[in-house]
Write a protein that holds these residues in place. Sequence first.
Motif, PDB file in Angstrom:
ATOM      1  N   GLY A   1     -71.235  -9.695  40.882  1.00  0.00           N
ATOM      2  CA  GLY A   1     -72.671  -9.929  41.044  1.00  0.00           C
ATOM      3  C   GLY A   1     -72.974 -11.350  41.490  1.00  0.00           C
ATOM      4  N   GLY A   2     -72.284 -12.320  40.894  1.00  0.00           N
ATOM      5  CA  GLY A   2     -72.509 -13.715  41.269  1.00  0.00           C
ATOM      6  C   GLY A   2     -72.103 -13.992  42.701  1.00  0.00           C
ATOM      7  N   GLN A   3     -71.017 -13.377  43.150  1.00  0.00           N
ATOM      8  CA  GLN A   3     -70.569 -13.571  44.533  1.00  0.00           C
ATOM      9  C   GLN A   3     -71.555 -12.935  45.507  1.00  0.00           C
ATOM     10  OE1 GLN A   3     -66.695 -11.804  44.018  1.00  0.00           O
ATOM     11  NE2 GLN A   3     -65.666 -13.786  43.857  1.00  0.00           N
ATOM     12  N   ARG A   4     -72.071 -11.773  45.162  1.00  0.00           N
ATOM     13  CA  ARG A   4     -73.063 -11.128  46.036  1.00  0.00           C
ATOM     14  C   ARG A   4     -74.321 -11.983  46.144  1.00  0.00           C
ATOM     15  NH1 ARG A   4     -72.831  -4.817  43.920  1.00  0.00           N
ATOM     16  NH2 ARG A   4     -70.567  -4.586  44.121  1.00  0.00           N
ATOM     17  N   GLN A   5     -74.721 -12.610  45.028  1.00  0.00           N
ATOM     18  CA  GLN A   5     -75.896 -13.456  45.081  1.00  0.00           C
ATOM     19  C   GLN A   5     -75.653 -14.661  45.986  1.00  0.00           C
ATOM     20  OE1 GLN A   5     -79.086 -13.766  45.305  1.00  0.00           O
ATOM     21  NE2 GLN A   5     -79.338 -12.884  43.271  1.00  0.00           N
ATOM     22  N   ARG A   6     -74.444 -15.218  45.951  1.00  0.00           N
ATOM     23  CA  ARG A   6     -74.119 -16.330  46.848  1.00  0.00           C
ATOM     24  C   ARG A   6     -74.189 -15.903  48.308  1.00  0.00           C
ATOM     25  NH1 ARG A   6     -69.962 -17.273  43.014  1.00  0.00           N
ATOM     26  NH2 ARG A   6     -70.315 -19.131  41.742  1.00  0.00           N
ATOM     27  N   VAL A   7     -73.726 -14.703  48.587  1.00  0.00           N
ATOM     28  CA  VAL A   7     -73.801 -14.199  49.963  1.00  0.00           C
ATOM     29  C   VAL A   7     -75.254 -14.070  50.401  1.00  0.00           C
ATOM     30  CG1 VAL A   7     -73.244 -12.273  51.499  1.00  0.00           C
ATOM     31  CG2 VAL A   7     -71.580 -13.016  49.781  1.00  0.00           C
ATOM     32  N   ALA A   8     -76.109 -13.557  49.504  1.00  0.00           N
ATOM     33  CA  ALA A   8     -77.531 -13.424  49.826  1.00  0.00           C
ATOM     34  C   ALA A   8     -78.150 -14.795  50.103  1.00  0.00           C
ATOM     35  CB  ALA A   8     -78.260 -12.725  48.686  1.00  0.00           C
ATOM     36  N   VAL A   9     -77.768 -15.796  49.310  1.00  0.00           N
ATOM     37  CA  VAL A   9     -78.257 -17.165  49.544  1.00  0.00           C
ATOM     38  C   VAL A   9     -77.698 -17.701  50.862  1.00  0.00           C
ATOM     39  CG1 VAL A   9     -78.221 -19.538  48.687  1.00  0.00           C
ATOM     40  CG2 VAL A   9     -78.577 -17.649  47.092  1.00  0.00           C
ATOM     41  N   GLY A  10     -76.413 -17.421  51.128  1.00  0.00           N
ATOM     42  CA  GLY A  10     -75.799 -17.865  52.375  1.00  0.00           C
ATOM     43  C   GLY A  10     -76.483 -17.291  53.593  1.00  0.00           C
ATOM     44  N   ARG A  11     -76.894 -16.020  53.497  1.00  0.00           N
ATOM     45  CA  ARG A  11     -77.611 -15.384  54.613  1.00  0.00           C
ATOM     46  C   ARG A  11     -78.916 -16.115  54.907  1.00  0.00           C
ATOM     47  NH1 ARG A  11     -78.697  -9.374  53.295  1.00  0.00           N
ATOM     48  NH2 ARG A  11     -79.991 -10.408  51.731  1.00  0.00           N
ATOM     49  N   ALA A  12     -79.540 -16.666  53.852  1.00  0.00           N
ATOM     50  CA  ALA A  12     -80.760 -17.455  54.059  1.00  0.00           C
ATOM     51  C   ALA A  12     -80.433 -18.828  54.645  1.00  0.00           C
ATOM     52  CB  ALA A  12     -81.508 -17.599  52.738  1.00  0.00           C
ATOM     53  N   ILE A  13     -79.360 -19.446  54.162  1.00  0.00           N
ATOM     54  CA  ILE A  13     -79.011 -20.802  54.610  1.00  0.00           C
ATOM     55  C   ILE A  13     -78.736 -20.838  56.107  1.00  0.00           C
ATOM     56  CG2 ILE A  13     -77.236 -22.613  54.459  1.00  0.00           C
ATOM     57  CD1 ILE A  13     -76.996 -21.981  51.504  1.00  0.00           C
TER      58      ILE A  13
END
Length: 370
Positions: free
Chosen positions: A136-148
């Motif tokens: 779950g934490g890794q998926r959240q990082r990916v979601a943040v990365g998609r925004a970055i």
Amino acid sequence: MASVTYKHVWKRFGDFTALNDLNIEIMDKEFLVLVGPSGCGKTTALRCLAGLEEVSDGEVLIGNNVVNDVPPKDRDIAMVFQSYALYPHMTVYDNMAFGLKLRKTPKEEIKRRVEEAAGILGIEALLKRKPRELSGGQRQRVAVGRAIVREPKVFLFDEPLSNLDAKLRVQTRAEISKLHNRLQTTFIYVTHDQTEAMTMASRIAVMNKGLLQQLDTPQVLYDSPANLFVAGFIGSPAMNFFSAKIRKDGSDLIVDADAFNVKIPQVKTAVYSHLVDKDVIFGIRPEDIHNPIFVPQNISAAEVPAKVDVTELMGNEIFLYLVSGKHDYVARVDPRSRFTIGDEVKLAFNMDNFHIFDPSLDRENPPAVR
């Protein structure tokens, strides 16, 4: 980079008013948190900024530009949702790159941005994986990365940590704070968790029933809440409230809560003298109620009798659930304290840090008396 302004913004859904004359100025590079209970309007405010909801009245500005009629894709914002919203058939790299590909960004530029964002978030080793292979934490990082990778003027976060477990939430909110410091971009973050708001925000906007209750730094909200709602919402455990009267005893002012009386320090009597013989709400935080054996030095302590109803041993502190007459309340005391259920005890109220609210002015959200 850009500032954000809500100028007399209203949002109505039929007869229901979700936002009531909202006025907020968010500075460039600020980390502003919108906080409040479910249904208070915080997510609606975010969606109006993103262009996912139309404003009923008023103006939303990004920088100096009114964006009410600007399509979402042209507002130069990026949003991270509560659900990760990753494409399950795509790799992490392709999920992060997808928005850039739609904008016909050159391949080399996409590669540079994705790898740079992955480096910032520490997910370089995950770029070839599919979402089902991630925690779950890794998926959240990916979601943040998609925004970055969008390199937007404004980042919007809609309760991004609510699907994570407690330990991961603490870790991830620290990472988001570090990300804000690194990117130096405007962050607007929605949460119902006041701990997230207090630990992450430059300023906090507290909302309730579509109305902005108070906008200030976390410490000011904690020390000087504008009204009863803010006082009860900010702080964990919540502030204790007691129905009381203020009466005069010679030159002293006394808070009379029936089951106990406490004296207001002389330096504060002038502030509350106009409330003599009036009904008030007396507030004190659990951390300002002490075991008399371990009272901090140089405070104005008032002794209050109570019965111990429940104890919660937290290791570094003890929560006492107490009863004084008709009042139930909580104290946060020194871990060296020895209390058991049913004990008749005396606690020390720190009368340097109390709050008085005047219900005669606003019955629903009584304002603090300063």
